[in-house]
Enzyme design. Structure first.
Site, PDB file in Angstrom:
ATOM      1  N   HIS A 135      22.276 -64.022 -11.920  1.00 19.90           N
ATOM      2  CA  HIS A 135      22.302 -63.838 -10.453  1.00 19.90           C
ATOM      3  C   HIS A 135      21.238 -63.084 -10.206  1.00 19.90           C
ATOM      4  O   HIS A 135      20.560 -62.323 -10.923  1.00 19.90           O
ATOM      5  CB  HIS A 135      23.661 -63.558 -10.002  1.00 19.90           C
ATOM      6  CG  HIS A 135      24.712 -64.424  -9.851  1.00 19.90           C
ATOM      7  ND1 HIS A 135      25.375 -64.476 -11.074  1.00 19.90           N
ATOM      8  CD2 HIS A 135      25.220 -65.118  -9.172  1.00 19.90           C
ATOM      9  CE1 HIS A 135      26.488 -65.689 -10.929  1.00 19.90           C
ATOM     10  NE2 HIS A 135      26.235 -66.106  -9.316  1.00 19.90           N
ATOM     11  N   LYS A 139      23.245 -58.722  -6.499  1.00 18.36           N
ATOM     12  CA  LYS A 139      24.525 -58.720  -6.806  1.00 18.36           C
ATOM     13  C   LYS A 139      25.255 -57.479  -7.354  1.00 18.36           C
ATOM     14  O   LYS A 139      24.631 -56.972  -8.078  1.00 18.36           O
ATOM     15  CB  LYS A 139      24.823 -59.926  -7.632  1.00 18.36           C
ATOM     16  CG  LYS A 139      26.063 -60.393  -7.865  1.00 18.36           C
ATOM     17  CD  LYS A 139      26.164 -61.624  -8.471  1.00 18.36           C
ATOM     18  CE  LYS A 139      27.919 -62.017  -8.500  1.00 18.36           C
ATOM     19  NZ  LYS A 139      28.608 -62.154  -7.319  1.00 18.36           N
TER      20      LYS A 139
END
Ligand SMILES: NC(=O)c1ccc[n+]([C@@H]2O[C@H](COP(=O)([O-])OP(=O)(O)OC[C@H]3O[C@@H](n4cnc5c(N)ncnc54)[C@H](O)[C@@H]3O)[C@@H](O)[C@H]2O)c1
Length: 240
Positions: A135, A139
């Site tokens: 990600h 995040k």
């Protein structure tokens, strides 16, 4: 519908655009710096709240809406240890709460493929399962909520495995699924499940190309949940 957006960041903005393009109005766009706007919002006019904020803010946001009797569609990850209290509040207030770690239709198909593959692999002692998720660097939680859902899908089908762990926290010989969490910009989300043996490897991958799929899924669920009651999930929404 009149939609309240709780958490107007990367996801909230796309959700707002998609909702308006589908003919809905936005009651308010709430962020960390304009939370006081909730004091003046006309709660009776709100049909659904869509909540994509941050792990430390999700519970407060969700409770605020449920206490007002507003159905909530939440996608924030990293707070699920407190979900039982939200589920109970939903029942007590006779409203609706929908949570999914991932709103993309493609990922929900991937969840099913993952469960089916795990069922096939259950008796195959020579294969070691592992997971990798990638990600963007903003995040906050690791592993991702989607990775945890994938791990749960494997655990339900392979009884010899006792849980999951981030791979750097593992000790030798543990019967758990090792998860590697990488943070690389601008990745919106990749999940890989690997079964490796000395003879061959089997690998399944889902790669999100943008956040559109998550946002559209959340709006579609909001349209569906409007007149429903209770604690609901993707298994209730999708027919597969
Ligand atoms: N379920 C899914 O399909 C899915 C998909 C993508 C992202 N996510 C999750 O959604 C969440 C949001 O992701 P993002 O990429 O939009 O993050 P982001 O950081 O871009 O946006 C989060 C927003 O929440 C706001 N916020 C923080 N505290 C708040 C508070 N107390 N009240 C109201 N708003 C507050 C921030 O101001 C920010 O604008 C994350 O937890 C992410 O993991 C879920």
């Amino acid at each position: 519908m009149n939609i309240l957006i709780l958490g107007y960041g990367k996801m909230g903005k796309i959700i707002g655009e998609i909702a308006e393009s589908r003919g809905h109005s936005i009651a308010a766009k709430i962020n960390i710096d304009n939370r006081s706007a909730l004091d003046t919002v006309d709660t009776d006019s709100i049909d659904v709240a869509i909540e994509f904020s941050q792990p430390e803010a999700a519970v407060e946001n969700i409770k605020w809406a449920i206490n007002k009797g507003i159905p909530v569609v939440s996608g924030t990850t990293g707070w699920l240890d407190q979900k039982p209290s939200i589920d109970q509040l939903t029942v007590d207030k006779n409203t609706a709460f929908f949570y999914a770690s991932n709103y993309s239709i493609g990922v929900n198909i991937f969840f099913k493929v993952n469960q089916y593959l795990a069922k096939l692999m259950g008796d195959q002692q020579d294969y070691q399962v592992s997971m990798e998720e990638v990600h963007h660097t903003e995040k906050k939680d690791a592993p991702s909520g989607t990775a945890i859902t994938l791990a749960e899908g494997i655990l339900q089908n392979i009884s010899s495995l006792k849980g999951w762990k981030l791979s750097e926290e593992m000790t030798e010989g543990e019967q758990v699924i090792p998860i590697t969490a990488k943070r690389i910009d601008p990745a919106p989300g990749t999940h890989i499940i690997r079964y490796q043996s000395p003879i061959d490897d089997i690998e399944i991958t889902h790669t999100a190309h943008s956040r559109q799929g998550f946002a559209l899924g959340a709006v579609l669920v909001a349209e569906w949940i409007k007149d429903k009651k209770g604690v609901l999930s993707m298994d209730d929404f999708l027919s597969f």
